[in-house]
Motif scaffolding. Structure first.
Motif, PDB file in Angstrom:
ATOM      1  N   SER A  64      -0.484  -4.580  10.790  1.00 30.72           N
ATOM      2  CA  SER A  64      -0.408  -5.377   9.570  1.00 30.72           C
ATOM      3  C   SER A  64      -1.570  -6.367   9.491  1.00 30.72           C
ATOM      4  O   SER A  64      -2.210  -6.505   8.440  1.00 30.72           O
ATOM      5  N   ARG A  65      -1.841  -7.050  10.568  1.00 31.56           N
ATOM      6  CA  ARG A  65      -2.957  -8.007  10.617  1.00 31.56           C
ATOM      7  C   ARG A  65      -4.289  -7.301  10.392  1.00 31.56           C
ATOM      8  O   ARG A  65      -5.138  -7.759   9.638  1.00 31.56           O
ATOM      9  N   GLN A  66      -4.474  -6.147  11.030  1.00 32.01           N
ATOM     10  CA  GLN A  66      -5.728  -5.405  10.896  1.00 32.01           C
ATOM     11  C   GLN A  66      -5.906  -4.871   9.477  1.00 32.01           C
ATOM     12  O   GLN A  66      -7.000  -4.930   8.922  1.00 32.01           O
ATOM     13  N   VAL A  67      -4.833  -4.358   8.892  1.00 30.57           N
ATOM     14  CA  VAL A  67      -4.900  -3.870   7.517  1.00 30.57           C
ATOM     15  C   VAL A  67      -5.192  -5.019   6.564  1.00 30.57           C
ATOM     16  O   VAL A  67      -5.990  -4.880   5.637  1.00 30.57           O
ATOM     17  N   SER A  68      -4.574  -6.165   6.802  1.00 27.09           N
ATOM     18  CA  SER A  68      -4.827  -7.330   5.945  1.00 27.09           C
ATOM     19  C   SER A  68      -6.305  -7.696   5.947  1.00 27.09           C
ATOM     20  O   SER A  68      -6.865  -8.049   4.906  1.00 27.09           O
ATOM     21  N   GLN A  69      -6.949  -7.597   7.105  1.00 24.71           N
ATOM     22  CA  GLN A  69      -8.386  -7.880   7.178  1.00 24.71           C
ATOM     23  C   GLN A  69      -9.180  -6.853   6.379  1.00 24.71           C
ATOM     24  O   GLN A  69     -10.095  -7.202   5.644  1.00 24.71           O
ATOM     25  N   ALA A  70      -8.812  -5.583   6.494  1.00 30.89           N
ATOM     26  CA  ALA A  70      -9.511  -4.533   5.747  1.00 30.89           C
ATOM     27  C   ALA A  70      -9.292  -4.700   4.242  1.00 30.89           C
ATOM     28  O   ALA A  70     -10.203  -4.447   3.449  1.00 30.89           O
ATOM     29  N   VAL A  71      -8.118  -5.151   3.850  1.00 34.47           N
ATOM     30  CA  VAL A  71      -7.838  -5.429   2.435  1.00 34.47           C
ATOM     31  C   VAL A  71      -8.687  -6.614   1.983  1.00 34.47           C
ATOM     32  O   VAL A  71      -9.339  -6.567   0.929  1.00 34.47           O
ATOM     33  N   HIS A  72      -8.688  -7.665   2.777  1.00 37.44           N
ATOM     34  CA  HIS A  72      -9.479  -8.863   2.454  1.00 37.44           C
ATOM     35  C   HIS A  72     -10.957  -8.528   2.296  1.00 37.44           C
ATOM     36  O   HIS A  72     -11.638  -9.052   1.409  1.00 37.44           O
ATOM     37  N   ASP A  73     -11.447  -7.634   3.146  1.00 37.69           N
ATOM     38  CA  ASP A  73     -12.862  -7.235   3.093  1.00 37.69           C
ATOM     39  C   ASP A  73     -13.164  -6.269   1.954  1.00 37.69           C
ATOM     40  O   ASP A  73     -14.316  -5.911   1.728  1.00 37.69           O
ATOM     41  N   GLY A  74     -12.114  -5.799   1.267  1.00 35.90           N
ATOM     42  CA  GLY A  74     -12.305  -4.935   0.111  1.00 35.90           C
ATOM     43  C   GLY A  74     -12.407  -3.454   0.407  1.00 35.90           C
ATOM     44  O   GLY A  74     -12.759  -2.667  -0.479  1.00 35.90           O
ATOM     45  N   HIS A  75     -12.058  -3.030   1.629  1.00 32.00           N
ATOM     46  CA  HIS A  75     -12.174  -1.618   1.996  1.00 32.00           C
ATOM     47  C   HIS A  75     -10.881  -0.826   1.811  1.00 32.00           C
ATOM     48  O   HIS A  75     -10.913   0.399   1.735  1.00 32.00           O
ATOM     49  N   VAL A  76      -9.757  -1.532   1.747  1.00 35.44           N
ATOM     50  CA  VAL A  76      -8.445  -0.887   1.648  1.00 35.44           C
ATOM     51  C   VAL A  76      -7.651  -1.600   0.564  1.00 35.44           C
ATOM     52  O   VAL A  76      -7.758  -2.813   0.399  1.00 35.44           O
ATOM     53  N   GLU A  77      -6.852  -0.809  -0.156  1.00 36.21           N
ATOM     54  CA  GLU A  77      -5.937  -1.402  -1.132  1.00 36.21           C
ATOM     55  C   GLU A  77      -4.515  -1.044  -0.764  1.00 36.21           C
ATOM     56  O   GLU A  77      -4.258   0.033  -0.221  1.00 36.21           O
ATOM     57  N   ARG A  78      -3.611  -1.962  -1.058  1.00 32.99           N
ATOM     58  CA  ARG A  78      -2.177  -1.738  -0.874  1.00 32.99           C
ATOM     59  C   ARG A  78      -1.561  -1.575  -2.251  1.00 32.99           C
ATOM     60  O   ARG A  78      -1.829  -2.361  -3.148  1.00 32.99           O
ATOM     61  N   THR A  79      -0.745  -0.557  -2.404  1.00 32.66           N
ATOM     62  CA  THR A  79      -0.013  -0.408  -3.660  1.00 32.66           C
ATOM     63  C   THR A  79       1.476  -0.402  -3.358  1.00 32.66           C
ATOM     64  O   THR A  79       1.902   0.042  -2.290  1.00 32.66           O
ATOM     65  N   VAL A  80       2.244  -0.880  -4.302  1.00 31.36           N
ATOM     66  CA  VAL A  80       3.698  -0.949  -4.171  1.00 31.36           C
ATOM     67  C   VAL A  80       4.284   0.337  -4.724  1.00 31.36           C
ATOM     68  O   VAL A  80       3.886   0.800  -5.799  1.00 31.36           O
ATOM     69  N   GLY A  81       5.220   0.907  -3.996  1.00 34.62           N
ATOM     70  CA  GLY A  81       5.865   2.146  -4.430  1.00 34.62           C
ATOM     71  C   GLY A  81       6.661   1.936  -5.711  1.00 34.62           C
ATOM     72  O   GLY A  81       7.288   0.893  -5.892  1.00 34.62           O
ATOM     73  N   THR A  82       6.636   2.913  -6.575  1.00 31.85           N
ATOM     74  CA  THR A  82       7.390   2.809  -7.830  1.00 31.85           C
ATOM     75  C   THR A  82       8.879   3.082  -7.608  1.00 31.85           C
ATOM     76  O   THR A  82       9.724   2.418  -8.198  1.00 31.85           O
ATOM     77  N   ALA A  83       9.203   4.025  -6.759  1.00 31.63           N
ATOM     78  CA  ALA A  83      10.605   4.361  -6.490  1.00 31.63           C
ATOM     79  C   ALA A  83      11.247   3.327  -5.563  1.00 31.63           C
ATOM     80  O   ALA A  83      12.410   2.976  -5.714  1.00 31.63           O
ATOM     81  N   ASP A  84      10.500   2.840  -4.600  1.00 35.62           N
ATOM     82  CA  ASP A  84      11.001   1.861  -3.630  1.00 35.62           C
ATOM     83  C   ASP A  84       9.953   0.768  -3.489  1.00 35.62           C
ATOM     84  O   ASP A  84       8.915   0.968  -2.861  1.00 35.62           O
ATOM     85  N   ARG A  85      10.217  -0.373  -4.052  1.00 34.85           N
ATOM     86  CA  ARG A  85       9.227  -1.457  -4.085  1.00 34.85           C
ATOM     87  C   ARG A  85       8.949  -2.045  -2.705  1.00 34.85           C
ATOM     88  O   ARG A  85       8.002  -2.802  -2.534  1.00 34.85           O
ATOM     89  N   ARG A  86       9.741  -1.686  -1.706  1.00 35.94           N
ATOM     90  CA  ARG A  86       9.481  -2.150  -0.338  1.00 35.94           C
ATOM     91  C   ARG A  86       8.357  -1.356   0.317  1.00 35.94           C
ATOM     92  O   ARG A  86       7.752  -1.798   1.277  1.00 35.94           O
ATOM     93  N   VAL A  87       8.085  -0.175  -0.206  1.00 37.45           N
ATOM     94  CA  VAL A  87       7.086   0.719   0.377  1.00 37.45           C
ATOM     95  C   VAL A  87       5.698   0.306  -0.092  1.00 37.45           C
ATOM     96  O   VAL A  87       5.452   0.145  -1.287  1.00 37.45           O
ATOM     97  N   ARG A  88       4.800   0.140   0.857  1.00 41.93           N
ATOM     98  CA  ARG A  88       3.403  -0.177   0.563  1.00 41.93           C
ATOM     99  C   ARG A  88       2.554   0.997   1.035  1.00 41.93           C
ATOM    100  O   ARG A  88       2.630   1.410   2.191  1.00 41.93           O
ATOM    101  N   THR A  89       1.763   1.537   0.121  1.00 41.96           N
ATOM    102  CA  THR A  89       0.879   2.643   0.456  1.00 41.96           C
ATOM    103  C   THR A  89      -0.537   2.095   0.575  1.00 41.96           C
ATOM    104  O   THR A  89      -0.974   1.287  -0.238  1.00 41.96           O
ATOM    105  N   LEU A  90      -1.244   2.546   1.592  1.00 46.71           N
ATOM    106  CA  LEU A  90      -2.614   2.117   1.844  1.00 46.71           C
ATOM    107  C   LEU A  90      -3.559   3.255   1.503  1.00 46.71           C
ATOM    108  O   LEU A  90      -3.291   4.408   1.835  1.00 46.71           O
ATOM    109  N   ARG A  91      -4.666   2.899   0.863  1.00 44.98           N
ATOM    110  CA  ARG A  91      -5.704   3.896   0.582  1.00 44.98           C
ATOM    111  C   ARG A  91      -7.040   3.179   0.531  1.00 44.98           C
ATOM    112  O   ARG A  91      -7.105   1.963   0.360  1.00 44.98           O
ATOM    113  N   LEU A  92      -8.096   3.956   0.659  1.00 44.32           N
ATOM    114  CA  LEU A  92      -9.437   3.386   0.621  1.00 44.32           C
ATOM    115  C   LEU A  92      -9.826   2.998  -0.805  1.00 44.32           C
ATOM    116  O   LEU A  92      -9.476   3.688  -1.760  1.00 44.32           O
TER     117      LEU A  92
END
Length: 152
Positions: A64-92
């Motif tokens: 989680s900490r490492q992904v947060s850094q990659a998100v902060h740096d603009g290399h990864v985005e987190r999206t919230v699932g439409t069916a289950d809002r608890r689910v976070r999908t990561l993509r470049l």
């Protein structure tokens, strides 16, 4: 004793990998964790945080900490699932795809220099041995997360 030689060689390889990983991250101006996450997401397209943690073999909080850094740096985005809002999908992101391309180039250049005099059979045999060693470590080590609960 052959087992001790293998342990020594594995430790030497791990130190060499850390050194190469640090150098690679410096060359592309990011941290080692981001390198791992970007390469993983490039290979699989998208993933959930738990999958990233499992593949990288780190605790969920570390991932989680490492992904947060990659998100902060603009290399990864987190999206919230439409069916289950608890689910976070990561993509470049586009920046993440650019970084992935730079990483591929850097790795190909380094491999060409480092392994250029190895023939195809040597490369395949070494890859097979390393996979076999990794599999033995992760499936036969008591308490390792890759083991099934009935084997522990």
């Amino acid at each position: 004793m052959p087992v001790r030689e293998l342990i020594d060689a594995a430790e030497t390889l791990a130190r060499a990998q850390r050194e190469v990983g640090n150098d690679l991250a410096r060359r592309v101006e990011t941290c080692r964790a981001t390198v791992s996450i970007v390469r993983l997401l490039e290979a699989c397209g998208e993933a959930q945080l738990g999958q990233v943690a499992a593949v990288l073999r780190v605790d969920l909080s570390v991932a989680s900490r490492q992904v947060s850094q990659a998100v902060h740096d603009g290399h990864v985005e987190r999206t919230v699932g439409t069916a289950d809002r608890r689910v976070r999908t990561l993509r470049l992101t586009p920046s993440g795809h650019e970084l992935a391309a730079r990483l591929r180039t850097e790795l190909a250049e380094r491999a060409g220099i480092t392994l250029g005099d190895w023939d195809t059979d040597e490369l395949r045999a070494t890859a097979d041995t390393l996979r076999r060693l990794a599999d033995a470590i992760t499936t036969r080590t008591p308490g390792h997360p890759a083991r099934t609960t009935d084997e522990s």
